[in-house]
Write an enzyme that holds these catalytic residues in place. Structure first.
Site, PDB file in Angstrom:
ATOM      1  N   THR A  95       0.877  -1.156   0.107  1.00  0.00           N
ATOM      2  CA  THR A  95      -0.048   0.070  -0.083  1.00  0.00           C
ATOM      3  C   THR A  95       0.746   1.231   0.110  1.00  0.00           C
ATOM      4  O   THR A  95       1.404   1.523   1.117  1.00  0.00           O
ATOM      5  CB  THR A  95      -1.034   0.134   1.157  1.00  0.00           C
ATOM      6  OG1 THR A  95      -1.712  -1.394   1.292  1.00  0.00           O
ATOM      7  CG2 THR A  95      -1.633   1.308   1.263  1.00  0.00           C
ATOM      8  N   LYS A 170      -7.103   1.368  -3.232  1.00  0.00           N
ATOM      9  CA  LYS A 170      -6.684   0.684  -1.797  1.00  0.00           C
ATOM     10  C   LYS A 170      -6.606   1.757  -0.745  1.00  0.00           C
ATOM     11  O   LYS A 170      -7.171   1.590   0.388  1.00  0.00           O
ATOM     12  CB  LYS A 170      -5.175   0.043  -1.825  1.00  0.00           C
ATOM     13  CG  LYS A 170      -4.854  -0.486  -0.662  1.00  0.00           C
ATOM     14  CD  LYS A 170      -5.957  -1.474   0.158  1.00  0.00           C
ATOM     15  CE  LYS A 170      -5.385  -1.589   1.494  1.00  0.00           C
ATOM     16  NZ  LYS A 170      -4.141  -2.062   1.890  1.00  0.00           N
ATOM     17  N   LYS A 243       0.271   4.960   8.583  1.00  0.00           N
ATOM     18  CA  LYS A 243       0.982   5.198   7.348  1.00  0.00           C
ATOM     19  C   LYS A 243       0.126   5.146   6.234  1.00  0.00           C
ATOM     20  O   LYS A 243       0.075   6.163   5.536  1.00  0.00           O
ATOM     21  CB  LYS A 243       2.006   3.894   7.237  1.00  0.00           C
ATOM     22  CG  LYS A 243       2.730   4.126   5.970  1.00  0.00           C
ATOM     23  CD  LYS A 243       2.216   3.470   4.587  1.00  0.00           C
ATOM     24  CE  LYS A 243       1.820   1.972   4.958  1.00  0.00           C
ATOM     25  NZ  LYS A 243       1.475   1.185   3.858  1.00  0.00           N
TER      26      LYS A 243
END
Length: 300
Positions: A95, A170, A243
């Site tokens: 990701t 995503k 993150k």
């Protein structure tokens, strides 16, 4: 098939376990080799570098923490791009920012390799069971090469566009759930004066229109945390969630999109990480918030 797994954190290790379980010959590499030991003990072969991993495998699945790690592993000494990529297939499930996927995928293609980005929805248990949700970006031809492997890892695969599209999707998929964990903490905080048992409170909140599907699997664990029990296995760490939120905010800025709710949630996850919860599951965030706001009482 000989398949490499580049990056053996929680998700990478779970993916490697799944590939081994369905009969593939798996090789692994990780910057911290200690994290490969459970896999090598189970029969995986250890590679000395990403380039060596590419050399010994037909397909390599990449699962790295962030953009900086991806750049280092692809472009650094003995990195993926330092190998002969002719006839090789790289499936990147990390990701990261969409522009990072475009840059890395273009570089792989320029060296004769096929590249598919396929970040996934789902955590460690679905990964081990082959029940992830794949969000693929790349050419139809490259995805056709990747499908036999992806179908063993994913319950559903959606080809959402060219390179960068999977990463974009995503970020969009993760964003509402992570914001929800913070919103749940705030909801629990205003319920504090009711003095309801944690299990009952979570049961009520879970049976409402605003509750995500994830609560079906995580609600009981959150209730236990509220009751003062120790947390269980980490499926998706606070540091990784932070993150992903930071990546979404940065990408939003790059396309001149304002994400005020996401930005606020990011600050809360940053605080949870600073308070020592980096390796805890993201579902600890709402419980942590309650305790921050109302003291250390266990009933929410």
């Amino acid at each position: 098939m000989k398949i490499g797994v580049c990056g053996t954190g929680r998700m990478g290790s779970s993916i490697a376990q799944r590939l081994m379980a369905v009969g593939h010959e798996v090789a692994v590499w990780n910057r911290n080799a200690d994290k490969t030991k459970p896999l090598t003990a189970a029969g995986a072969k250890l590679s000395a570098s990403p380039a060596e991993l590419i050399k010994g495998c037909e397909t390599v699945v990449v699962m790295l923490l962030n953009d900086a790690a991806s750049e280092a592993v692809y472009r650094g000494p003995s990195g993926i791009l330092g190998a002969d990529l002719s006839g090789k297939l790289v499936i990147d499930m990390s990701t990261v920012r969409p522009d990072t996927m475009v840059s890395l995928g273009t570089s792989v293609a320029g060296k004769g390799g096929a590249f598919v980005e396929c970040p996934v929805g789902g955590s460690t248990a679905p990964a081990r069971e082959g029940k992830l949700f794949g969000l693929a970006g790349g050419t139809e031809a490259d995805l056709a090469k990747a499908r036999p492997v992806l179908e063993q890892l994913c319950r559903r695969i959606e080809h959402v566009g060219d390179l960068g599209a999977g990463a974009t999707m995503k970020l969009a998929v993760n964003l509402p759930l992570l914001v929800y964990w913070q919103a749940l903490g705030e909801a629990l905080t205003i319920c504090k004066p009711l003095n309801l048992p944690p299990e009952r409170l979570i049961d009520i909140l879970s049976d409402t229109a605003g509750t995500p599907t994830a609560m079906k699997g995580r609600g009981a664990a959150i209730a236990k945390l509220l009751g003062g029990e120790k947390p269980g296995e980490t499926a998706f760490a606070v540091s990784a969630a932070k993150k992903d939120l930071a990546t979404a905010v940065a990408f939003g800025q790059s396309i001149h999109a304002s994400l005020p709710v996401t930005s606020s949630a990011l600050k809360c996850f940053e605080q949870a990480e600073a308070d020592g919860l980096a390796d805890a599951d993201a579902t600890t965030v709402p419980v942590h918030w309650v305790k921050q706001q109302t003291g250390k009482g266990s009933n929410a």
